[in-house]
Scaffold this active site. Structure first.
Site, PDB file in Angstrom:
ATOM      1  N   ARG A  67       0.644  -1.281   0.250  1.00 23.25           N
ATOM      2  CA  ARG A  67       0.280   0.036   0.487  1.00 23.25           C
ATOM      3  C   ARG A  67       1.115   1.174  -0.005  1.00 23.25           C
ATOM      4  O   ARG A  67       0.403   2.183  -0.566  1.00 23.25           O
ATOM      5  CB  ARG A  67      -1.077   0.048   0.948  1.00 23.25           C
ATOM      6  CG  ARG A  67      -2.124  -0.911   0.637  1.00 23.25           C
ATOM      7  CD  ARG A  67      -3.467  -0.157   1.948  1.00 23.25           C
ATOM      8  NE  ARG A  67      -3.099  -0.982   3.204  1.00 23.25           N
ATOM      9  CZ  ARG A  67      -3.193  -1.632   4.049  1.00 23.25           C
ATOM     10  NH1 ARG A  67      -3.933  -2.256   3.617  1.00 23.25           N
ATOM     11  NH2 ARG A  67      -3.289  -1.582   5.280  1.00 23.25           N
ATOM     12  N   VAL A  97      -8.383  11.855   7.471  1.00 18.67           N
ATOM     13  CA  VAL A  97      -8.863  10.499   9.037  1.00 18.67           C
ATOM     14  C   VAL A  97      -8.376   9.263   7.426  1.00 18.67           C
ATOM     15  O   VAL A  97      -9.187   8.381   7.166  1.00 18.67           O
ATOM     16  CB  VAL A  97      -9.567  10.629   9.360  1.00 18.67           C
ATOM     17  CG1 VAL A  97     -10.156   9.167  10.330  1.00 18.67           C
ATOM     18  CG2 VAL A  97     -10.605  12.032  10.617  1.00 18.67           C
ATOM     19  N   ALA A 132     -20.761   1.299   7.915  1.00 18.04           N
ATOM     20  CA  ALA A 132     -21.518   2.810   7.933  1.00 18.04           C
ATOM     21  C   ALA A 132     -21.741   2.400   6.459  1.00 18.04           C
ATOM     22  O   ALA A 132     -21.770   2.051   5.095  1.00 18.04           O
ATOM     23  CB  ALA A 132     -21.021   3.717   8.131  1.00 18.04           C
ATOM     24  N   GLN A 175      -9.615  -0.423  10.083  1.00 17.38           N
ATOM     25  CA  GLN A 175      -8.709  -1.693   9.618  1.00 17.38           C
ATOM     26  C   GLN A 175      -8.950  -3.171  10.219  1.00 17.38           C
ATOM     27  O   GLN A 175      -6.884  -3.835  10.017  1.00 17.38           O
ATOM     28  CB  GLN A 175      -7.358  -0.616   8.809  1.00 17.38           C
ATOM     29  CG  GLN A 175      -8.053  -0.015   8.381  1.00 17.38           C
ATOM     30  CD  GLN A 175      -6.620   0.832   7.610  1.00 17.38           C
ATOM     31  OE1 GLN A 175      -6.791   1.572   6.534  1.00 17.38           O
ATOM     32  NE2 GLN A 175      -5.220   0.767   8.002  1.00 17.38           N
ATOM     33  N   TYR A 231     -12.024   9.529  -0.411  1.00 20.78           N
ATOM     34  CA  TYR A 231     -14.352   9.061   0.181  1.00 20.78           C
ATOM     35  C   TYR A 231     -13.598   9.883   2.118  1.00 20.78           C
ATOM     36  O   TYR A 231     -12.894   9.331   2.610  1.00 20.78           O
ATOM     37  CB  TYR A 231     -14.060   8.192   0.519  1.00 20.78           C
ATOM     38  CG  TYR A 231     -13.794   6.557   1.009  1.00 20.78           C
ATOM     39  CD1 TYR A 231     -12.646   5.685   0.559  1.00 20.78           C
ATOM     40  CD2 TYR A 231     -14.066   5.913   2.390  1.00 20.78           C
ATOM     41  CE1 TYR A 231     -11.826   5.207   1.450  1.00 20.78           C
ATOM     42  CE2 TYR A 231     -13.958   5.055   2.584  1.00 20.78           C
ATOM     43  CZ  TYR A 231     -12.591   4.287   2.282  1.00 20.78           C
ATOM     44  OH  TYR A 231     -11.913   3.809   3.282  1.00 20.78           O
ATOM     45  N   ALA A 265     -15.834   8.392   8.826  1.00 22.46           N
ATOM     46  CA  ALA A 265     -16.599   6.962   9.366  1.00 22.46           C
ATOM     47  C   ALA A 265     -17.014   6.589  11.133  1.00 22.46           C
ATOM     48  O   ALA A 265     -17.121   6.375  11.420  1.00 22.46           O
ATOM     49  CB  ALA A 265     -15.573   5.305   8.498  1.00 22.46           C
ATOM     50  N   TYR A 324       0.710   4.595  -2.329  1.00 25.61           N
ATOM     51  CA  TYR A 324       0.395   6.059  -1.631  1.00 25.61           C
ATOM     52  C   TYR A 324       1.252   7.116  -2.842  1.00 25.61           C
ATOM     53  O   TYR A 324       1.016   8.018  -2.934  1.00 25.61           O
ATOM     54  CB  TYR A 324       0.477   6.411  -0.363  1.00 25.61           C
ATOM     55  CG  TYR A 324      -0.234   5.006   0.456  1.00 25.61           C
ATOM     56  CD1 TYR A 324      -1.815   4.855  -0.930  1.00 25.61           C
ATOM     57  CD2 TYR A 324      -0.124   4.911   1.402  1.00 25.61           C
ATOM     58  CE1 TYR A 324      -2.605   4.259   0.782  1.00 25.61           C
ATOM     59  CE2 TYR A 324      -1.551   3.859   2.108  1.00 25.61           C
ATOM     60  CZ  TYR A 324      -2.346   3.400   2.103  1.00 25.61           C
ATOM     61  OH  TYR A 324      -3.336   2.923   2.244  1.00 25.61           O
TER      62      TYR A 324
HETATM   63  C1  SAM Z   1      -8.165   4.132   4.447  1.00 24.15           C
HETATM   64  S1  SAM Z   1      -9.640   4.444   5.996  1.00 24.15           S
HETATM   65  C2  SAM Z   1     -10.342   5.201   4.936  1.00 24.15           C
HETATM   66  C3  SAM Z   1     -10.964   6.342   6.275  1.00 24.15           C
HETATM   67  C4  SAM Z   1     -12.223   7.188   5.121  1.00 24.15           C
HETATM   68  N1  SAM Z   1     -10.966   8.232   5.431  1.00 24.15           N
HETATM   69  C5  SAM Z   1     -12.510   8.344   7.072  1.00 24.15           C
HETATM   70  O1  SAM Z   1     -13.170   8.597   6.810  1.00 24.15           O
HETATM   71  O2  SAM Z   1     -13.329   7.216   7.455  1.00 24.15           O
HETATM   72  C6  SAM Z   1     -10.188   2.991   5.550  1.00 24.15           C
HETATM   73  C7  SAM Z   1     -11.014   2.614   6.949  1.00 24.15           C
HETATM   74  O3  SAM Z   1     -11.549   3.362   7.343  1.00 24.15           O
HETATM   75  C8  SAM Z   1     -12.870   2.465   8.178  1.00 24.15           C
HETATM   76  N2  SAM Z   1     -13.818   2.619   6.945  1.00 24.15           N
HETATM   77  C9  SAM Z   1     -14.004   2.848   5.872  1.00 24.15           C
HETATM   78  N3  SAM Z   1     -15.366   2.825   5.324  1.00 24.15           N
HETATM   79  C10 SAM Z   1     -16.228   2.534   7.008  1.00 24.15           C
HETATM   80  C11 SAM Z   1     -17.402   2.343   6.635  1.00 24.15           C
HETATM   81  N4  SAM Z   1     -18.435   2.561   5.331  1.00 24.15           N
HETATM   82  N5  SAM Z   1     -17.877   1.627   7.706  1.00 24.15           N
HETATM   83  C12 SAM Z   1     -17.212   1.305   8.912  1.00 24.15           C
HETATM   84  N6  SAM Z   1     -16.041   1.602   8.691  1.00 24.15           N
HETATM   85  C13 SAM Z   1     -15.585   2.206   7.235  1.00 24.15           C
HETATM   86  C14 SAM Z   1     -12.695   1.087   7.879  1.00 24.15           C
HETATM   87  O4  SAM Z   1     -11.760   0.478   9.755  1.00 24.15           O
HETATM   88  C15 SAM Z   1     -11.505   0.621   7.194  1.00 24.15           C
HETATM   89  O5  SAM Z   1     -10.840  -0.378   6.994  1.00 24.15           O
END
Ligand code: SAM
Length: 264
Positions: free
Chosen positions: A66, A97, A206, A166, A92, A124, A70
Site C-alpha cells: 500500500r 482520517v 456505515a 482496518q 472518501y 466513518a 500511496y
Molecule cells: C483507509 S481508511 C479510510 C477512512 C476514511 N478516510 C474515513 O474518513 O472514514 C479505511 C478504514 O476506514 C474504516 N471505514 C471505511 N469505510 C467505512 C464504513 N463504511 N463503515 C465503517 N468503517 C469504515 C474501516 O476501518 C476501513 O478499514
C-alpha cells in the site's frame, strides 16, 4: 505564469449525501480532479461534477505494498500541480482520517512552494457516533489502526470507548480484506485479556449508499475471529464499565459525584 495549487477534500462515507458544500465547490472549480473513491457509482458522480476527474484507484494492486501505491498517488497529484493546474484531490470519508497520501502530498506541495490545504469531511467514526449512539464526551474515545494497535502494544483505557480501524486488513500490506485469521485472532485475544472473552463488541460498517443500511453486528469477543470482515469494517469496543472517580481531585475542583452524573 500561474502557479499550481492543491486542495484536498472528502466526499463523506455515503455516496451523494455526506459531501459538504465546500468540497463540492472545490471539485467543480478545479482545473484537474484526481479521486480515490471506491464503489461503482464513483466515476459517474465525479464526472458529473468535473469532466477532468480521473480515478487513482487503479494504482492499487494487491501484489504491491500500500505504501508504494500511496507514493504513486502523491506523484500523480504533484505532477498536475507542477503543471500549474489548480488541482483538487478527492478521498472518501474525511480526507485526513486514516489517509496517508493526503497528508503526504500536502507536505510535498508545501516543500515545493505550492499553496495546499485540506477541507474536513464526514469520517466513518462520525457515522459510528451517529449509528451506535456513542457520544465521546461520556467516557472518552480512543481510535487506533488495528495492525499498529497490535504491533506497538498501544496503551488504552478499557473504561473508555475504543474504535479499531482496518480490522479486515490486519497484517496485510495490500488492499483488499484478508481471509487470513491470525490478525483478528490476535486482536480478540489481546482485547479479551482486558475485557473478558464475553465482552460484547460491534462490527460496524456505515452504509456507503443511501439505498443500503449500516451493518451493526454485536458479538462477544470470543466470536470475533469468526465474523465476516470487509475492508470497510471497523470495530467498536464499548467501555467495560464506569471508571471510579478520584475523590481528592473532585474535592479540589469543588465537585460531588452527583455533579458529574447530572452533567453527563
Ligand atoms: C483507509 S481508511 C479510510 C477512512 C476514511 N478516510 C474515513 O474518513 O472514514 C479505511 C478504514 O476506514 C474504516 N471505514 C471505511 N469505510 C467505512 C464504513 N463504511 N463503515 C465503517 N468503517 C469504515 C474501516 O476501518 C476501513 O478499514
Amino acid at each position: 505564469m500561474t502557479t499550481g495549487s492543491l486542495v484536498i477534500v472528502g466526499t463523506g462515507i455515503q455516496y451523494g449525501t455526506h459531501i459538504t458544500a465546500q468540497a463540492e465547490r472545490f471539485i467543480r472549480a478545479a482545473d484537474k480532479v484526481l479521486y480515490v473513491i471506491p464503489g461503482p457509482w464513483a466515476e459517474a458522480w465525479m464526472q458529473s461534477l468535473n469532466v477532468t476527474a480521473e480515478p487513482l484507484i487503479p494504482l492499487y494492486d494487491n501484489n504491491k505494498r500500500r505504501l508504494d501505491t500511496y507514493g504513486q498517488m502523491v506523484e500523480r497529484i504533484m505532477t498536475a500541480v507542477r503543471q500549474g493546474l489548480h488541482v483538487c484531490a478527492v478521498f472518501y470519508g474525511h480526507p485526513g482520517v486514516f489517509v496517508l497520501p493526503s497528508h503526504a502530498v500536502i507536505k510535498q506541495a508545501h516543500q515545493e512552494g505550492f499553496p495546499a490545504f485540506m477541507c474536513p469531511g464526514v469520517s466513518a467514526e462520525d457515522c459510528l457516533f451517529a449509528d451506535l449512539g456513542v457520544d465521546p464526551a461520556v467516557s472518552g474515545c480512543q481510535s487506533f489502526e488495528a495492525t499498529d494497535f497490535l504491533v506497538r502494544h498501544r496503551r488504552y483505557d478499557p473504561y473508555s470507548s475504543l474504535v479499531i480501524w482496518q480490522i479486515g486488513v490486519i497484517g496485510h500490506l495490500g488492499k483488499t480484506a484478508t481471509k487470513e485469521k491470525r490478525g483478528i485472532r490476535m486482536l480478540a485475544e489481546v482485547l479479551a485479556a482486558d475485557y473478558g472473552r464475553d465482552h460484547e463488541v460491534i462490527v460496524y460498517e456505515a452504509a456507503p449508499h443511501p439505498d443500503y443500511i449500516s451493518r451493526i453486528e454485536p458479538i462477544p469477543l470470543y466470536q470475533l475471529p469468526e465474523a465476516r470482515l470487509m475492508s470497510i469494517s471497523t470495530l467498536y469496543v464499548p467501555p467495560k464499565g464506569e471508571k471510579p472517580v478520584d475523590e481528592e481531585r473532585m474535592t479540589t475542583l469543588g465537585l460531588t459525584v452527583d455533579d458529574i452524573i447530572k452533567e453527563w
